[in-house]
Enzyme design. Structure first.
Site, PDB file in Angstrom:
ATOM      1  N   CYS A   1       0.835  -1.200   0.000  1.00  0.00           N
ATOM      2  CA  CYS A   1       0.000   0.000   0.000  1.00  0.00           C
ATOM      3  C   CYS A   1       0.874   1.257   0.000  1.00  0.00           C
ATOM      4  CB  CYS A   1      -0.998  -0.049   1.157  1.00  0.00           C
ATOM      5  SG  CYS A   1      -2.326   1.172   1.007  1.00  0.00           S
TER       6      CYS A   1
ATOM      7  N   HIS B   1      -3.787  -4.843  -0.228  1.00  0.00           N
ATOM      8  CA  HIS B   1      -3.380  -5.448   1.049  1.00  0.00           C
ATOM      9  C   HIS B   1      -3.489  -6.969   0.932  1.00  0.00           C
ATOM     10  CE1 HIS B   1      -3.100  -1.854   3.600  1.00  0.00           C
ATOM     11  NE2 HIS B   1      -4.010  -1.361   2.787  1.00  0.00           N
TER      12      HIS B   1
ATOM     13  N   GLU C   1      -2.685  -9.100   3.077  1.00  0.00           N
ATOM     14  CA  GLU C   1      -3.107  -9.631   4.382  1.00  0.00           C
ATOM     15  C   GLU C   1      -4.611  -9.504   4.593  1.00  0.00           C
ATOM     16  OE1 GLU C   1      -2.542  -5.250   5.296  1.00  0.00           O
ATOM     17  OE2 GLU C   1      -1.705  -6.719   3.886  1.00  0.00           O
TER      18      GLU C   1
END
Length: 195
Positions: free
Chosen positions: A77, A175, A177
């Site tokens: 990001c 992202h 994650e």
């Protein structure tokens, strides 16, 4: 394997750490240059505003360290955006790893872009086993244009880079994650890259 998440006060680091744990690995949070240099893999996260994040990097000397790293480095990001030459956000000079400027969306789309978008034109070891047009999760108001180092792209009023790759440096605008099974696969691919 030694995995270090750079902890410079501008990252959503716990969710990345937990995602790595789910893959069966442990990661250390650190802003110590000797710990970062000794890592096998380095993750450079970023959440927040570019100019204040860059000030934090400079305060700990990491602005000069990160571009010199030789092991695989993944910017996420804002981390990816700071790896570029410049970002319009806060009129901020970046680390100059990826030779492009980051711009604000002004194509009549709502900013920030929050939510799921498709990635395509995949061409990097990061995307091994990932299908074209898979959905990933993004939260951003600024973007890197499509260029030579683009290895994945999306469209939000304009085609833009959702991933960059140059030498040992990788960046994802999304992202991993927070991108479910696809994101876990991309993170695992990064951890399995051999330089």
């Amino acid at each position: 394997m030694k995995i270090v998440i750079i902890n410079y006060g501008a990252g959503n680091i716990q969710s990345i750490k937990f995602a790595i744990q789910r893959l069966g690995y442990e990661a250390v949070l650190s802003n110590d240059p000797s710990v970062i240099k000794a890592a096998d893999k380095v993750i450079f996260p970023g959440v927040g505003e570019a100019s204040s994040a860059m000030r934090k990097l400079k305060a700990s000397g990491l602005d000069t360290l990160v571009p010199q790293l030789k092991q695989p480095v993944l910017g996420i990001c804002l981390g990816m955006q700071l790896m570029c030459n410049y970002t319009e956000e806060g009129d901020t000079k970046g680390l100059g790893i990826f030779h492009t400027d980051v711009m604000r969306f002004n194509q009549g789309v709502k900013v920030p872009q929050i939510g799921w978008n498709q990635i395509e034109f995949l061409k990097s070891p990061l995307f091994k086993g990932v299908e074209e047009k898979e959905y990933i999760y993004l939260v951003h108001s600024y973007y890197a244009p499509v260029m030579e180092e683009t290895v994945a792209q999306s469209n939000y009023g304009v085609d833009y880079s959702t991933a960059l790759h140059k030498d040992n440096f990788y960046g994802t605008q999304f992202h991993p994650e927070k991108s479910s099974v696809v994101g876990e696969k991309i993170l695992r691919n990064f951890l399995e890259i051999r330089n």
